[in-house]
Design an enzyme around this catalytic site. Sequence first.
Site, short mmCIF file in Angstrom:
data_model
loop_
_atom_site.label_atom_id
_atom_site.label_comp_id
_atom_site.label_asym_id
_atom_site.label_seq_id
_atom_site.Cartn_x
_atom_site.Cartn_y
_atom_site.Cartn_z
N THR A 12 0.81 -1.21 0.00
CA THR A 12 0.00 0.00 0.00
C THR A 12 0.85 1.27 0.00
O THR A 12 0.32 2.36 0.21
CB THR A 12 -0.96 0.01 1.21
OG1 THR A 12 -0.19 -0.19 2.40
CG2 THR A 12 -2.01 -1.07 1.08
N LEU A 14 3.63 4.16 1.17
CA LEU A 14 3.92 4.81 2.44
C LEU A 14 2.66 5.45 3.01
O LEU A 14 2.50 6.66 3.04
CB LEU A 14 5.03 5.86 2.27
CG LEU A 14 6.42 5.32 2.00
CD1 LEU A 14 7.43 6.45 1.89
CD2 LEU A 14 6.85 4.34 3.07
N HIS A 15 1.73 4.60 3.47
CA HIS A 15 0.54 5.10 4.15
C HIS A 15 0.91 5.37 5.61
O HIS A 15 2.09 5.32 5.97
CB HIS A 15 -0.63 4.11 4.01
CG HIS A 15 -0.39 2.78 4.65
ND1 HIS A 15 -0.69 2.53 5.96
CD2 HIS A 15 0.14 1.63 4.15
CE1 HIS A 15 -0.36 1.27 6.26
NE2 HIS A 15 0.15 0.72 5.17
N LEU A 16 -0.04 5.66 6.46
CA LEU A 16 0.24 6.16 7.81
C LEU A 16 1.14 5.26 8.65
O LEU A 16 2.10 5.73 9.26
CB LEU A 16 -1.08 6.42 8.55
CG LEU A 16 -0.94 7.12 9.90
CD1 LEU A 16 -0.19 8.43 9.76
CD2 LEU A 16 -2.29 7.34 10.53
#
Length: 87
Positions: A12, A14-16
């Site tokens: 996914t 560099l999400h949170l």
Amino acid sequence: MIRKKVCIKNPTGLHLRPAGFLCKEAMKYNCSVVFEFQNGTYNAKSVLGILGACVKCGDEIELICDGEDEAAAMDALAGAVESGLGE
């Protein structure tokens, strides 16, 4: 100053969660830690800075460390990215 290109392996990007992991790792070092992506420079010690880059799976970023502990920081950060940033 040292530079190293690394590929983001997280499905996914560099999400949170991985952004927080990268930021937490970067904060351990006194040197400046930024990365370049698509003609922009982003602060790796800022979760919002990392998220603002919109890095996706398969994208290549260039880590840049500059300062007294730059070699240790680069080893740790490149290793963290290559191992999936905690995911």
